[in-house]
Design a protein around this motif. Structure first.
Motif, PDB file in Angstrom:
ATOM      1  N   SER A   1       1.008  -1.029  -0.390  1.00 60.05           N
ATOM      2  CA  SER A   1       0.186   0.173   0.157  1.00 60.05           C
ATOM      3  C   SER A   1       0.618   1.076  -0.584  1.00 60.05           C
ATOM      4  O   SER A   1       2.150   1.334   0.403  1.00 60.05           O
ATOM      5  N   GLY A   2       0.792   2.636  -0.171  1.00 60.82           N
ATOM      6  CA  GLY A   2       1.255   3.793  -0.207  1.00 60.82           C
ATOM      7  C   GLY A   2       1.820   3.932   0.824  1.00 60.82           C
ATOM      8  O   GLY A   2       3.357   3.995   0.696  1.00 60.82           O
ATOM      9  N   GLY A   3       1.146   3.967   2.079  1.00 57.70           N
ATOM     10  CA  GLY A   3       2.172   3.569   3.101  1.00 57.70           C
ATOM     11  C   GLY A   3       3.016   2.662   3.922  1.00 57.70           C
ATOM     12  O   GLY A   3       4.415   3.365   3.909  1.00 57.70           O
TER      13      GLY A   3
ATOM     14  N   LYS B   1      -8.206   1.369   3.092  1.00 54.85           N
ATOM     15  CA  LYS B   1      -8.994   1.555   2.380  1.00 54.85           C
ATOM     16  C   LYS B   1      -8.426   2.552   1.264  1.00 54.85           C
ATOM     17  O   LYS B   1      -9.305   2.739   0.193  1.00 54.85           O
ATOM     18  N   SER B   2      -7.285   2.340   0.584  1.00 51.02           N
ATOM     19  CA  SER B   2      -7.226   2.144  -1.034  1.00 51.02           C
ATOM     20  C   SER B   2      -8.086   1.371  -1.575  1.00 51.02           C
ATOM     21  O   SER B   2      -8.559   1.691  -2.551  1.00 51.02           O
ATOM     22  N   THR B   3      -8.255   0.353  -1.433  1.00 44.57           N
ATOM     23  CA  THR B   3      -8.335  -0.931  -1.724  1.00 44.57           C
ATOM     24  C   THR B   3      -9.339  -0.560  -1.853  1.00 44.57           C
ATOM     25  O   THR B   3     -10.358  -0.915  -2.397  1.00 44.57           O
TER      26      THR B   3
ATOM     27  N   PHE C   1      -5.670   9.862  -7.463  1.00 36.48           N
ATOM     28  CA  PHE C   1      -4.711   9.116  -7.028  1.00 36.48           C
ATOM     29  C   PHE C   1      -4.073   8.535  -5.222  1.00 36.48           C
ATOM     30  O   PHE C   1      -3.324  10.094  -5.426  1.00 36.48           O
ATOM     31  N   GLN C   2      -3.015   7.445  -4.266  1.00 37.61           N
ATOM     32  CA  GLN C   2      -2.764   8.253  -3.556  1.00 37.61           C
ATOM     33  C   GLN C   2      -1.035   8.994  -3.840  1.00 37.61           C
ATOM     34  O   GLN C   2      -0.563   9.233  -3.424  1.00 37.61           O
ATOM     35  N   LYS C   3      -0.322   8.340  -5.222  1.00 35.23           N
ATOM     36  CA  LYS C   3       1.219   8.425  -5.580  1.00 35.23           C
ATOM     37  C   LYS C   3      -0.086   9.230  -7.079  1.00 35.23           C
ATOM     38  O   LYS C   3      -0.396   8.712  -7.611  1.00 35.23           O
TER      39      LYS C   3
ATOM     40  N   MET D   1     -11.088  10.626  -2.822  1.00 33.57           N
ATOM     41  CA  MET D   1      -9.838  11.001  -2.980  1.00 33.57           C
ATOM     42  C   MET D   1      -8.756   9.990  -1.773  1.00 33.57           C
ATOM     43  O   MET D   1      -9.262  10.035  -0.960  1.00 33.57           O
ATOM     44  N   ASP D   2      -8.133   9.703  -3.304  1.00 29.56           N
ATOM     45  CA  ASP D   2      -6.958   9.187  -2.133  1.00 29.56           C
ATOM     46  C   ASP D   2      -5.973   9.876  -1.367  1.00 29.56           C
ATOM     47  O   ASP D   2      -4.897  10.355  -2.341  1.00 29.56           O
ATOM     48  N   GLU D   3      -6.263  10.517  -0.105  1.00 28.83           N
ATOM     49  CA  GLU D   3      -4.994  11.064   0.723  1.00 28.83           C
ATOM     50  C   GLU D   3      -4.761  12.571  -0.594  1.00 28.83           C
ATOM     51  O   GLU D   3      -3.550  12.904  -0.854  1.00 28.83           O
TER      52      GLU D   3
HETATM   53 MG   LIG Z   1      -3.196   3.602  -0.013  1.00 28.95          MG
END
Ligand SMILES: [Mg+2]
Ligand SMILES: Nc1ncnc2c1ncn2[C@@H]1O[C@H](COP(=O)(O)OP(=O)(O)OP(=O)(O)O)[C@@H](O)[C@H]1O
Ligand SMILES: Nc1ncnc2c1ncn2[C@@H]1O[C@H](COP(=O)(O)OP(=O)(O)OP(=O)(O)O)[C@@H](O)[C@H]1O
Ligand SMILES: [Mg+2]
Lengths: 322, 265, 489, 452, 265
Positions: free
Chosen positions: B163-165, E56-58, E104-106, E185-187
């Protein structure tokens, strides 16, 4: 150190040379010579590159070496050249076995069919003929399609000189050209010009290409070497020229008019240095091989009537440049 | 070859570790860093704060010469580490980067296993005596980055499948594994939850005992929690640089004050 | 086989360097490799490299130079009278070498003893016969001068070999010891090894330059020769290509324009076939196809690049040509020629498919997934994503692949000869026979024409001109790629 | 569209309002485009594969028959005083009897066999002898020279049937074509059928096709690919050993290390330009540089390999550079950031990721190198070579040899139609060779492929 | 075509926009989301919080079926948007994603110009009548994402040449430009400075008037500032889902409480 004879040159001579090389390798203690193809021009070029181990010993050629080439040779130190004529290559016209009957040609027919400018009703005109029957009622009424050797082929010269030029004269076109004010040279050149509207197709490849093209074109007429025809009599139908059917006999006797001599050239300086060189050359022109009953003749080479003098040339290593 | 290695010395808190003199960075025509002078003290955590796009990452990348890899980037001025100019021709950037570790803003794990991601640095620097040693380093680094528990059962899984983190912590672990003298961290906690953030902050705190840490952060609270010194960047300029407490309580420059007081994070 | 032994010795030394360099470095660090500047293996490699590389280089040079030296020494033994020029001398020398080699071989096989060879005299022994007995063929009777020279050759060669062995070994040992001495914990072994590798990389990239240089040099001389015999203006601007076999009366017309036109036309059609098919295949393979399908289809398509061009040529000649003629050209009144630009172009296009498809597939596959996610996340369809994001990002690689395909198209012979014929023509009709520069280079070079005549030499001029023209096109391509390049991340 | 709500800030003509289960017009249109696109892709691949199937079928249908060969069993009496006139069994003396001397023996043996088998034929002895290959006398002679003590005995010998007879049993020659054919008569075909019925003539797997050297135009039945396979193998060894490392090294330098300047641009353009140089020009180069200048021998695989290396290099370099370029810079940053040197970054991270592209370049480059004839023409490898080159460590790279494409080219030029089959057979062997050579690359490429 | 469009209704806060029923997600063998049931209300901002790696992202990616692009990911259960199962065979993910936008997160800007990055969505959905209209959309979106001032002079520069925070805002602008009904919105503020964060939060607030917004955040304060509903994930499970005020003041589950009270962000 190199211990096999290295030969290169004309692809017309290649089959004969390979027959000889094979027999030579089988019967002598020397390794089988390496025979390259690649054309007379490339062969002679490399032959004339100089003397030494990594140059050729023998160049095969389907035409005689030219003066300019001899000069170039000499400039590179190749000044001892032995010319060996191995026989004659007959040139025949053939068409699909199952196609229309092109069984009798005169040179004039071919000139009328293929010349750039021909005589029609006494006038010199751009070649208007589209069918063979346009100028000779004995020929079938089908579109003209001729597959002739390309301008890079030795055969082209023979075809031009002995068929087209002869036809030009026979039809009277030559005279007409002279009459129209051309010089003899100009007229000769004009005679040799082949029409460029796609009726005459140049073949830069080999006879198998011509065969393939005839295969896909039932009306096509192609130019072949005698030996090629003799190996494909089941698919090709040959035409007589001036009423004579081509065969090794009729060509040897000169009855069949279209043929050319084949040669190979030995680098004198290499004799005695490259093992088996002289032996190979002598074997090549021996009666067993190049004679009228030898394997070369079997394969379609027209044996040289003056074979004995050729054998002598080889035996005495006669330098042609002197 | 002149062996101009950066020698290690015993330094106390006031020792200057990194000194920038008139640093300018251009991306093509874009003047991204304008004449920055700064002395970064050894065994200290320095925070870089400032609005997005003001040049924090750019300046950070100057310190270990990562800007060398951007063809259009051009750096002027000098940066001294232990009083030696790192842009000197004799300095080997490789050696420099071994000494100055970096965690990038965007997590960029290698497309390899988690284990290999962390083990890579120690391997090329020959930090491990044997496989067991390497395993220990990997475990230790992952623990420090607060990732060990989550990945200990799948060290062979691809690092890019995290995951991102987790990726961000993996990159921290990777940087920590080579035990650099200076650690540059570009928003190392941006994708981390409070607990992980706490752990990383603890890590930074621990590192500080022996090394210098430079951290870019957008969180004022984080800056005030972890750093002793803070530098405020604005539009490519270093506006203010002082003790963290000072900056947050008593900013000299109006721009700094505006930024701080608009605090939201 | 002293050479093998020498190589083995160097290999052993290098291997020892591998171990000792490493060990010494570790020792200097007190066994703790963490204080070393570089990884221990670099120290080993460094010693091995300095032990082996200079020695091998010198050895290679020595092997080239020694025969030249020995021959020039031996050549002085041959009386001036026996040869008139260099060529003949070289032939005599090759005889000498053959005899010397033969003698060596005879000694090795035990047929003749070394003393016997040393004392051998041509008037006493029939050398040729002795050698023939053990299966070594010598061209002619061996004369005394040759034999003496051969004996001298053997002596010098033997001495040279010994000297080489000694020198090379010394060098290897020297390099070994020197680097080993330098090895300590602060020595920058990695930089040293990497510099060596960089040198190799640089050397590798000069090969391309040398090749270009070689190509130009090997054609320049004959090209100049050609222009001496044939006016350059005619060559470049004449619109007829009509060489005559004998060049009688200077009647050959050697204008390059129709050939260039044919080259461009045929290549264009080939690319019009290969690029869409190849690119779509690549896209399908990398974006849509399942893993299984892809792993089978890709190598299958690559087979197309491996089929000898003569097969394509015959395919064009026998199948495609007549088909096009009967189905399209004749009904539309566009000609009755079975060989045509279209035929050759279509068939060549098929051959070029894998050049575009396989290379592009790899490049497209390398575009990061995040790019696709970004686009799909905005509600783009997969095809929109591919067209607007993935392909542009992969463009430099794709252009490279297309250029490669174009290059192959320009250089192809067999398909053109059989598919498009050999007649040079300046025509817009794609159902007419035409031909290309390459075909003419080959046919003029491998024909039966006089090799010093313009008809043959034109091949060199054609080659060089084509070289210059494609260079121009490549500069253009580079410029365009630079302009539209999109670098991800 | 019912516009019930007041237009909110930024609410433009929004997409995707309404049921997801129903596609709106635009989506339908876009999906149609999507499907078309997909179908284009599939069609493209299908076209490619169809072409391949077509070409392969025609090659296989023409060439598979060359893997079978007709032979005839004849007991030959090795008449001592004909083969060893001196009578001392000295091989050197016996070698004086040429193959011409062996021909009558074989002919007599054939006639005898036919009579013994009770087959009636109107053919004369010469025509009967024509049903066996010319190669057989050489076979016989070699056999006798190798075993001089067998003189005087009667040995069962298996000889090759002539090309036309062989073709008859493969369906290439029929009674109808034999009617027209100068080199065979229906009567001879009948004789062959009778021999087959007697079990004296059989068609079996043609092992010699893979091992025997080339034969001259008159002996298509004896022509094999042994020398060509060796020559190709040697050349490919050279190409693989040189082109791949040099190509990859050059690409790495140019893509990763070279400073961006005019000179690198020049090199880059130069390399793409080399790709466009007709292959025969490389032959000109090889002749000038390797043979005339460096003094390497003619017709040697080493020279061929070098020339093909130069020819393949651009392909490999272009593919490798494209693949290197496609590796995202963040990977490089990551490695450099932990203190890897540029060299380590490239070799540990970038190169493995670029591997699929490199391998593809290699596959295509090798395919090209393996199939080329033109450049070999000028360095003397397009030749008739019957002697096998030595093993590579015995200097075999410097011995004359041919190559598979050369053999194909030569076969297609020969007049005897039996060579058509041989040429197709050689193409099959070439493709097999290519496949085997690339198998490793194809498998490796699959392993290295990944997305990030 | 049967035009069975759901007419827009005036919905009040309690209208369910997204309903998840027993959603399970597997990455190969890794069970990343375990049986999640949740009703996300229309015209509301819902915050997903939870430790890193908890899914969460998933889960977010499930809502617009972005998980389809991960070969090893497998989704079970159903997710209804406007009462329609989005995993229904008849649903076209393209149409779905047009309706459900994502950040996306990134940050992953396209390797195109800044302008093209933003204009991409409107172009493919045909939202702009002409060039001027498109320009307006681009400007408007960039303004909303608080990036306009920084990039207005270099709209032709590559999006990949922006700073980390700028890239993130660019991605927000890109998502907003297509005016989706639901925005995931991912972070979105992880790399943003306080001021930019504030602006983005205002944007979210504005969007909420007409659309639903789901936001993943690690910042408790941000969650409490912007969201009306909060979901707390833990190890793939949805532990608690309630009004934001309720969650933060009166968490029912112990795990939630632990997470909230360990608050640091
Ligand atoms: Mg994530
Ligand atoms: N592509 C993938 N392949 C395999 N596993 C994955 C993948 N993406 C995520 N995972 C795993 O699924 C779990 C949930 O990941 P997810 O990305 O949803 O976490 P998250 O809650 O978004 O965390 P973060 O706050 O760190 O972004 C993690 O254990 C992660 O390692
Ligand atoms: N590779 C690049 N090419 C061109 N311009 C760049 C590049 N990287 C950054 N810039 C520009 O340089 C300026 C400073 O960027 P930098 O990445 O240093 O900002 P930052 O302070 O790190 O911001 P953030 O907090 O958003 O990460 C920005 O205007 C940015 O657009
Ligand atoms: Mg930044």
């Amino acid at each position: 150190a190199r211990d096999q004879v290295q030969v290169a040159g004309s692809s017309t001579v290649l089959p004969y040379a390979s027959i000889v090389a094979e027999a030579f390798g089988e019967n002598f203690g020397f390794p089988t010579p390496v025979v390259e193809s690649g054309g007379s021009s490339a062969g002679l070029r490399r032959f004339c590159e100089g003397v030494g181990e990594n140059t050729l010993d023998i160049a095969n050629a389907s035409r005689a070496i030219r003066a300019g080439e001899i000069e170039e040779c000499a400039a590179n130190g190749v000044d001892d050249i032995i010319e060996v004529r191995i026989g004659y290559d007959g040139i025949v016209f053939a068409s699909q076995q199952t196609g229309p009957a092109f069984t009798a040609f005169e040179p004039s027919d071919l000139f009328n069919a293929l010349g750039a400018r021909v005589l029609v009703d006494g006038e010199l005109v751009e070649n208007p003929h589209t069918q063979w029957s346009d100028f000779n009622g004995d020929l079938p009424a089908v579109d003209i399609a001729a597959f002739i050797p390309g301008t890079n082929h030795g055969t082209r010269e023979v075809f031009e000189e002995q068929v087209i030029a002869a036809g030009c004269e026979a039809t009277g076109a030559f005279q007409a050209m002279i009459d129209s004010g051309m010089s003899e040279d100009e007229a000769e050149d004009a005679c040799l010009a082949v029409r460029s509207d796609g009726v005459a197709v140049d073949i830069t490849g080999d006879y198998t290409e011509t065969l393939a093209r005839i295969d896909s074109n039932p009306n096509g007429v192609g130019v072949f070497g005698l030996s090629f025809y003799e190996n494909n009599t089941d698919v090709l139908k040959v035409a007589t020229m001036s009423g004579v059917a081509p065969s090794t006999e009729t060509i040897a006797s000169g009855e069949y008019p279209v043929s050319r001599p084949l040669f190979f050239y030995i680098k004198g300086a290499h004799i005695g240095v490259i093992p088996g060189l002289k032996e190979y050359a002598s074997f090549f022109v021996s009666d067993d091989i190049a004679g009228p009953n030898g394997p070369l003749a079997d394969y379609g080479l027209v044996s040289d009537p003056e074979l004995a003098s050729v054998q002598e040339t080889v035996e005495n290593e006669v330098d042609m440049t002197e | 070859m002149n062996d101009m290695r950066l020698s290690e010395r015993d330094v106390d808190m006031t020792d200057v570790k990194i000194a920038a003199r008139g640093v300018q960075v251009f991306y093509g025509d874009n003047h991204a860093i304008k004449d920055v002078d700064v002395n970064i003290v050894d065994k200290t955590v320095t925070a870089f704060i400032g609005p997005s796009g003001c040049g924090k990452s750019t300046f950070l990348r100057c310190i270990n010469r990562m800007n060398d890899t951007i063809p259009i980037a051009r750096v002027e001025g000098e940066i001294l580490i232990d009083a030696e100019d790192i842009y000197d021709r004799r300095v080997d950037p490789v050696q420099l980067r071994a000494k100055v570790g970096m965690v990038f803003q965007k997590p960029n794990p290698f497309p390899k296993s988690i284990y290999d991601n962390v083990a890579y640095g120690p391997k090329i620097h020959g930090l491990a005596k044997d496989k067991a040693d390497l395993d220990a380093i990997v475990e230790d680094s992952l623990r420090k980055a607060a990732l060990w528990d989550e990945v200990k059962d799948r060290l062979d899984a691809a690092g890019t499948g995290l995951s991102g983190g987790q990726q961000q912590r993996l990159c921290i672990a990777r940087a920590v594994a080579t035990s650099p003298e200076i650690l540059l961290m570009d928003e190392p906690c941006s994708a981390l939850d409070p607990i992980a953030t706490d752990q990383v902050e603890n890590l930074i705190h621990d590192l500080r005992r022996n090394f210098s840490v430079v951290i870019v952060t957008h969180s004022m609270s984080q800056a005030s929690r972890v750093s002793q010194k803070t530098a405020y960047f604005h539009l490519g300029e270093l506006v203010e640089y002082d003790d963290t407490a000072e900056i947050f309580t008593n900013p000299k420059d109006e721009r700094t004050e505006n930024y701080i007081t608009g605090r939201i994070g | 086989m002293p050479l093998i032994w020498l190589l083995a010795a160097i290999a052993v030394l290098a291997a020892a360097g591998m171990v000792l360099g490493r060990r010494r470095a570790l020792a200097s660090a007190g066994g703790d490799h963490r204080v070393l500047h570089s990884l221990p293996s670099y120290y080993g490699t460094n010693v091995a490299l300095f032990a082996a590389a200079p020695a091998l280089l010198v050895m290679a040079a020595w092997i080239v130079v020694q025969p030249l030296y020995v021959e020039s020494r031996v050549a002085t033994l041959i009386p001036q009278a026996e040869y008139s020029d260099e060529g003949e001398l070289s032939l005599i020398m090759s005889d000498v070498r053959r005899v010397a080699d033969g003698l060596n071989q005879a000694i090795r096989s035990g047929a003749i003893s070394a003393e016997e060879v040393r004392d051998m005299r041509a008037d006493v022994t029939d050398v040729r016969d002795r050698l023939a007995q053990i299966g070594i063929a010598v061209g002619s009777e061996v004369e005394q001068t040759t034999l003496t020279a051969a004996q001298q050759y053997r002596t010098l060669d033997g001495r040279g070999n010994v000297a080489m062995a000694v020198f090379v070994l010394l060098l290897a040992v020297g390099g070994f010891v020197w680097t080993l001495m330098k090895t300590d914990k602060d020595y920058r072994a990695r930089n040293s090894v990497e510099n060596a590798i960089l040198t190799i990389l640089v050397a590798a990239s000069t090969v391309a330059i040398l090749t270009t240089f070689g190509i130009i040099m090997s054609m320049l001389f004959e090209t100049v020769n050609f222009f001496r015999q044939y006016p350059a203006s005619e060559f470049f601007f004449s619109t007829t290509w009509d060489p005559s076999f004998s060049g009688r009366g200077g009647s050959s017309e050697l204008g390059i324009i129709p050939l260039l036109w044919g080259t461009l036309y045929i290549s264009l059609i080939a690319l019009l076939v290969a690029v869409p098919i190849g690119l779509f295949s690549a896209i399908y393979l990398s974006e849509y196809a399942g893993k299984k399908f892809r792993s089978i289809a890709k190598p299958l398509l690559e087979v197309l690049a491996g089929i000898p061009t003569i097969v394509y040529g015959l395919f064009a000649l026998i199948t495609v040509g007549p088909l096009l003629r009967d189905a399209i050209a004749s009904p539309l009144g566009l000609g009755t020629s079975a060989s045509s630009v279209m035929t050759a172009g279509l068939v060549m296009g098929v051959m070029l498919i894998p050049f575009v498809s396989s290379l592009s597939d790899d490049i497209i596959n390398a575009v990061p997934q995040a790019m696709r996610d970004g686009s799909l996340g905005l509600g783009a369809t997969q095809s929109e994503t591919i067209k607007q994001v993935v392909v542009p990002a992969a463009l430099p690689g794709i252009v490279g692949a297309i250029l490669l395909a174009a290059s192959r198209a320009i250089g192809e012979t067999m398909i053109v000869v059989l598919g498009a014929g050999a007649a040079a023509r300046l025509d817009l009709n794609p159902f007419e026979a035409m031909t290309t520069v390459t075909v003419k280079i080959v046919s003029q070079l491998t024909g039966d024409t006089d090799f010093s005549s313009p008809e043959t030499l034109v091949a060199f001029a054609l080659g060089l001109t084509l070289f210059v023209i494609t260079l121009g096109l490549n500069v253009l391509a580079l410029y365009i790629v630079r302009k539209y390049r999109e670098q991800y991340e | 569209m019912t516009d019930a709500t007041a237009p909110a800030p930024g609410a433009r003509s929004r997409v995707g309002q309404g049921s997801l289960l129903r596609q709106d017009t635009r989506t339908i249109k876009r999906n149609a485009a999507e499907n078309r696109f997909r179908i284009y892709g599939l069609t493209a691949i299908c076209i490619g594969i169809l072409m391949l199937v077509f070409l392969l079928t025609s090659i296989l249908s023409n060439g598979l028959s060359s893997f079978r060969q007709t032979t005839i069993q004849v007991p030959v009496t090795l008449v001592a005083d004909r083969l060893d006139p001196e009578g001392n069994r000295d091989p050197a003396e016996m070698a004086r009897v040429t193959t011409f001397g062996y021909a009558p023996l074989l002919r007599d043996a054939l006639v005898g066999t036919i009579a013994d088998a009770g087959i009636e034929t109107e053919l004369d002895a010469g025509d009967i002898a024509d049903i066996v290959s010319d190669e057989s006398v050489a076979q016989l002679r070699n056999f006798v020279l190798a075993n001089p003590d067998l003189l005087g005995q009667t040995m069962p010998v298996e000889v090759l049937a002539s090309g036309r007879i062989d073709g008859f049993f493969k369906g290439r020659v029929t009674y109808a074509t034999a009617e027209l054919d100068q080199n065979i008569s229906p009567e001879q075909l009948r004789l062959a059928e009778a021999l087959k019925a007697e079990g004296l003539l059989a068609t079996g797997f043609n092992f010699d096709f893979f091992t025997a050297p080339d034969a001259s135009v008159t002996r298509p039945e004896a022509a094999g690919l042994g020398v060509a396979i060796l020559g190709s193998l040697y050349m490919m060894l050279v190409v693989l050993a040189l082109a791949l490392p040099i190509g990859v090294a050059a690409s790495i330098y140019l893509e990763e290390f070279a400073p961006q300047n005019r000179f690198t641009d020049l090199v880059e353009v130069n390399i793409s330009n080399l790709a466009a140089v007709p292959s025969i020009v490389f032959g000109i180069l090889g002749l000038a540089v390797f043979i005339n200048f460096a003094g390497l021998p003619q017709s040697a695989p080493i020279v061929g390999g070098l020339v093909l290396t130069l020819m393949t290099l651009p392909t490999i370099i272009i593919a490798t550079r494209a693949a290197l370029k496609a590796v995202p810079p963040s990977i490089r940053d990551a490695a450099l950031g932990v203190g890897a040197s540029k060299m380590q970054t490239v070799f540990h991270h970038v190169l493995p990721l670029a591997m699929p592209g490199i391998l593809t370049g290699t596959i295509i480059g090798l395919a090209q190198a393996l199939g080329e004839t033109a450049p070999l023409l000028l360095i003397g490898m397009v030749a008739f070579v019957r002697e096998y080159p030595d093993a590579p460590w015995e200097g075999g790279l410097f011995d004359p040899a041919t190559a598979l494409p050369v053999q194909i080219y030569n076969f297609t030029q020969r007049s005897d139609p039996a060579f058509v089959e041989r040429a197709s057979g050689a193409i099959i062997v070439l493709l097999l060779f290519l496949f085997l050579m690339n198998l490793a690359a194809i498998l490796l490429r699959r392993r290295f492929e990944r997305r990030w």
